[in-house]
Design a protein around this motif. Structure first.
Motif, PDB file in Angstrom:
ATOM      1  N   TYR A  75    -125.893 -34.141 -10.213  1.00  0.00           N
ATOM      2  CA  TYR A  75    -127.471 -34.151 -10.535  1.00  0.00           C
ATOM      3  C   TYR A  75    -127.930 -32.889  -9.971  1.00  0.00           C
ATOM      4  CZ  TYR A  75    -132.295 -35.054 -11.490  1.00  0.00           C
ATOM      5  OH  TYR A  75    -134.018 -34.781 -11.452  1.00  0.00           O
ATOM      6  N   ALA A  76    -129.152 -32.185 -10.335  1.00  0.00           N
ATOM      7  CA  ALA A  76    -129.834 -31.170  -9.719  1.00  0.00           C
ATOM      8  C   ALA A  76    -130.906 -30.418 -10.194  1.00  0.00           C
ATOM      9  CB  ALA A  76    -129.056 -29.460  -9.601  1.00  0.00           C
ATOM     10  N   LYS A  77    -132.520 -30.014  -9.492  1.00  0.00           N
ATOM     11  CA  LYS A  77    -133.333 -30.306 -10.102  1.00  0.00           C
ATOM     12  C   LYS A  77    -133.467 -29.028  -9.500  1.00  0.00           C
ATOM     13  CE  LYS A  77    -137.810 -32.063 -10.364  1.00  0.00           C
ATOM     14  NZ  LYS A  77    -138.827 -33.405  -9.843  1.00  0.00           N
ATOM     15  N   GLY A  78    -134.177 -27.668 -10.012  1.00  0.00           N
ATOM     16  CA  GLY A  78    -134.357 -26.385  -9.153  1.00  0.00           C
ATOM     17  C   GLY A  78    -133.521 -26.024  -8.505  1.00  0.00           C
ATOM     18  N   ASN A  79    -133.620 -25.753  -7.290  1.00  0.00           N
ATOM     19  CA  ASN A  79    -132.420 -24.878  -6.384  1.00  0.00           C
ATOM     20  C   ASN A  79    -131.817 -26.333  -5.613  1.00  0.00           C
ATOM     21  OD1 ASN A  79    -132.852 -22.228  -7.594  1.00  0.00           O
ATOM     22  ND2 ASN A  79    -134.698 -21.984  -5.902  1.00  0.00           N
ATOM     23  N   VAL A  80    -131.972 -27.843  -5.850  1.00  0.00           N
ATOM     24  CA  VAL A  80    -131.661 -28.318  -4.990  1.00  0.00           C
ATOM     25  C   VAL A  80    -130.575 -29.593  -6.021  1.00  0.00           C
ATOM     26  CG1 VAL A  80    -131.659 -30.514  -3.632  1.00  0.00           C
ATOM     27  CG2 VAL A  80    -133.300 -28.551  -3.437  1.00  0.00           C
ATOM     28  N   ALA A  87    -122.738 -20.729 -11.270  1.00  0.00           N
ATOM     29  CA  ALA A  87    -123.179 -19.870 -12.487  1.00  0.00           C
ATOM     30  C   ALA A  87    -125.164 -19.699 -12.353  1.00  0.00           C
ATOM     31  CB  ALA A  87    -123.258 -22.024 -13.422  1.00  0.00           C
ATOM     32  N   ARG A  88    -125.727 -20.268 -11.121  1.00  0.00           N
ATOM     33  CA  ARG A  88    -126.831 -19.582 -10.592  1.00  0.00           C
ATOM     34  C   ARG A  88    -126.999 -18.208  -9.878  1.00  0.00           C
ATOM     35  NH1 ARG A  88    -130.483 -23.144  -9.648  1.00  0.00           N
ATOM     36  NH2 ARG A  88    -132.282 -20.871  -9.723  1.00  0.00           N
ATOM     37  N   LEU A  89    -126.049 -17.860  -9.535  1.00  0.00           N
ATOM     38  CA  LEU A  89    -125.776 -16.773  -8.968  1.00  0.00           C
ATOM     39  C   LEU A  89    -125.289 -15.717  -9.285  1.00  0.00           C
ATOM     40  CD1 LEU A  89    -124.849 -17.666  -4.871  1.00  0.00           C
ATOM     41  CD2 LEU A  89    -127.470 -17.448  -5.902  1.00  0.00           C
ATOM     42  N   VAL A  90    -124.131 -16.137 -10.196  1.00  0.00           N
ATOM     43  CA  VAL A  90    -123.413 -15.488 -11.141  1.00  0.00           C
ATOM     44  C   VAL A  90    -123.247 -15.575 -12.703  1.00  0.00           C
ATOM     45  CG1 VAL A  90    -121.149 -14.265 -11.288  1.00  0.00           C
ATOM     46  CG2 VAL A  90    -122.015 -15.237  -9.671  1.00  0.00           C
ATOM     47  N   MET A 111    -119.227 -28.349 -17.399  1.00  0.00           N
ATOM     48  CA  MET A 111    -119.967 -27.416 -18.291  1.00  0.00           C
ATOM     49  C   MET A 111    -120.607 -28.831 -18.292  1.00  0.00           C
ATOM     50  SD  MET A 111    -119.834 -24.924 -17.505  1.00  0.00           S
ATOM     51  CE  MET A 111    -119.099 -24.337 -16.296  1.00  0.00           C
ATOM     52  N   ARG A 112    -119.958 -30.760 -18.823  1.00  0.00           N
ATOM     53  CA  ARG A 112    -120.800 -30.617 -19.064  1.00  0.00           C
ATOM     54  C   ARG A 112    -121.692 -32.148 -18.310  1.00  0.00           C
ATOM     55  NH1 ARG A 112    -116.697 -33.990 -21.238  1.00  0.00           N
ATOM     56  NH2 ARG A 112    -115.819 -35.653 -19.241  1.00  0.00           N
ATOM     57  N   ASN A 113    -121.173 -31.353 -16.960  1.00  0.00           N
ATOM     58  CA  ASN A 113    -121.567 -32.703 -16.006  1.00  0.00           C
ATOM     59  C   ASN A 113    -122.679 -31.034 -15.190  1.00  0.00           C
ATOM     60  OD1 ASN A 113    -121.258 -35.239 -15.148  1.00  0.00           O
ATOM     61  ND2 ASN A 113    -119.353 -34.017 -15.019  1.00  0.00           N
ATOM     62  N   VAL A 114    -122.786 -29.901 -15.388  1.00  0.00           N
ATOM     63  CA  VAL A 114    -123.721 -29.309 -14.540  1.00  0.00           C
ATOM     64  C   VAL A 114    -124.439 -28.643 -15.921  1.00  0.00           C
ATOM     65  CG1 VAL A 114    -123.563 -27.002 -13.604  1.00  0.00           C
ATOM     66  CG2 VAL A 114    -121.995 -28.771 -12.684  1.00  0.00           C
ATOM     67  N   LEU A 115    -124.169 -28.250 -16.696  1.00  0.00           N
ATOM     68  CA  LEU A 115    -124.713 -27.773 -17.569  1.00  0.00           C
ATOM     69  C   LEU A 115    -126.327 -28.487 -18.273  1.00  0.00           C
ATOM     70  CD1 LEU A 115    -124.530 -24.612 -19.242  1.00  0.00           C
ATOM     71  CD2 LEU A 115    -124.323 -26.068 -21.245  1.00  0.00           C
ATOM     72  N   PRO A 116    -127.027 -29.535 -18.168  1.00  0.00           N
ATOM     73  CA  PRO A 116    -127.734 -30.092 -18.296  1.00  0.00           C
ATOM     74  C   PRO A 116    -128.998 -29.157 -17.051  1.00  0.00           C
ATOM     75  CG  PRO A 116    -126.418 -31.791 -18.353  1.00  0.00           C
ATOM     76  CD  PRO A 116    -125.376 -30.249 -18.183  1.00  0.00           C
ATOM     77  N   LEU A 123    -128.657 -26.091 -15.799  1.00  0.00           N
ATOM     78  CA  LEU A 123    -129.199 -25.325 -15.392  1.00  0.00           C
ATOM     79  C   LEU A 123    -130.200 -24.841 -15.998  1.00  0.00           C
ATOM     80  CD1 LEU A 123    -125.106 -24.276 -15.596  1.00  0.00           C
ATOM     81  CD2 LEU A 123    -126.735 -24.756 -13.555  1.00  0.00           C
ATOM     82  N   ALA A 124    -130.601 -23.645 -15.327  1.00  0.00           N
ATOM     83  CA  ALA A 124    -131.809 -23.231 -16.195  1.00  0.00           C
ATOM     84  C   ALA A 124    -131.257 -22.167 -17.463  1.00  0.00           C
ATOM     85  CB  ALA A 124    -132.912 -22.481 -15.327  1.00  0.00           C
ATOM     86  N   GLU A 125    -132.454 -21.860 -18.131  1.00  0.00           N
ATOM     87  CA  GLU A 125    -132.204 -21.059 -19.442  1.00  0.00           C
ATOM     88  C   GLU A 125    -131.422 -19.366 -19.123  1.00  0.00           C
ATOM     89  OE1 GLU A 125    -134.797 -20.817 -22.379  1.00  0.00           O
ATOM     90  OE2 GLU A 125    -134.556 -22.955 -23.068  1.00  0.00           O
TER      91      GLU A 125
END
Length: 230
Positions: free
Chosen positions: A140-145, A163-166, A192-197, A199-201
């Motif tokens: 789970y992620a929200k913002g930068n955490v 994904a966030r840094l590159v 991707m199924r777990n992380v993609l939701p 990730l910010a656009e």
């Protein structure tokens, strides 16, 4: 770009070292992945001794920090000398990810206020007691955490950080490289199924574009393009 993996005495090898291996598949100038510890060496819960390559103070200035887990995390969070330094962690200016009992450390630092989290089943009651809602899911992620639960969920944290840094394509490349032969598409799809939701656009195409380095090759034919060889 500096990514620090906080690793303490009695650390869990799967948490710290899987993330270390995947993150180091990225090939970019200035990309640095460190084991950050309060001592020059740390011994794992199974007796594996490794050297620290960054201090906790350096970790607090890193672009991203992964908090690994271990058998003595509850002792770590009760250590004022360590926790005082780690109060320098700041998700307003850096990515912060926690694995299993690392979630307890982040919770004790007050960085999960109003943010649900993932952790392992052993740590779950301690995180709940710290006032954090625990989710029954691996990531789970929200913002930068971000948080992950279960040792083998460590590659979700690595995927999220890359994904966030590159870029997403770089994250797919790194997972592709380490995934079992014959199951690479399945592993990438699951990651991707777990992380993609979460990730910010604006994080889907940072840095070098995949198309520029991979040309007309299929999306899964990535070895040697965005990742280092073995």
């Amino acid at each position: 770009m500096h990514i620090a993996i906080l690793t303490f005495e009695a650390y869990n090898e799967l948490d710290s070292l899987i993330a270390l291996g995947i993150l180091n598949r990225v090939k970019r100038p200035g990309w640095r992945v460190s084991i950050a510890s309060p001592t020059p060496t740390v011994r794992s819960m199974n007796g594996v001794v490794i050297e620290s390559t960054a201090t906790l103070e350096e970790a607090c200035q890193a672009d991203a920090v992964i908090v690994g887990s271990g058998a003595k995390t509850r002792e770590v969070v009760e250590n004022p000398a360590i926790m005082d330094v780690l109060r320098g962690l700041d998700p307003s200016r850096q990515l912060l990810a926690a694995q299993c009992s690392g979630t307890l450390l982040v919770a004790k630092l007050g960085l999960l206020q109003d943010v649900p989290a993932c952790t392992d089943l052993t740590t779950k009651p301690w995180v709940i007691a710290a006032g954090v809602e625990v989710l029954n899911q691996p990531f789970y992620a929200k913002g930068n955490v971000a948080t992950a639960g279960g040792c083998l969920a460590s590659h979700y944290l690595a995927t999220w950080v890359i994904a966030r840094l590159v870029s997403l394509k770089a994250a797919e490349a790194a997972v592709h490289y380490v995934a079992p032969v014959g199951e690479k598409e399945e592993y990438i799809a699951r990651a991707m199924r777990n992380v993609l939701p979460y990730l910010a656009e604006d994080t889907t195409d940072r840095g070098v574009s995949f198309e520029e380095v991979a040309g007309d090759r299929p999306a899964l034919d990535l070895v040697g393009s965005l990742v280092d060889p073995q």
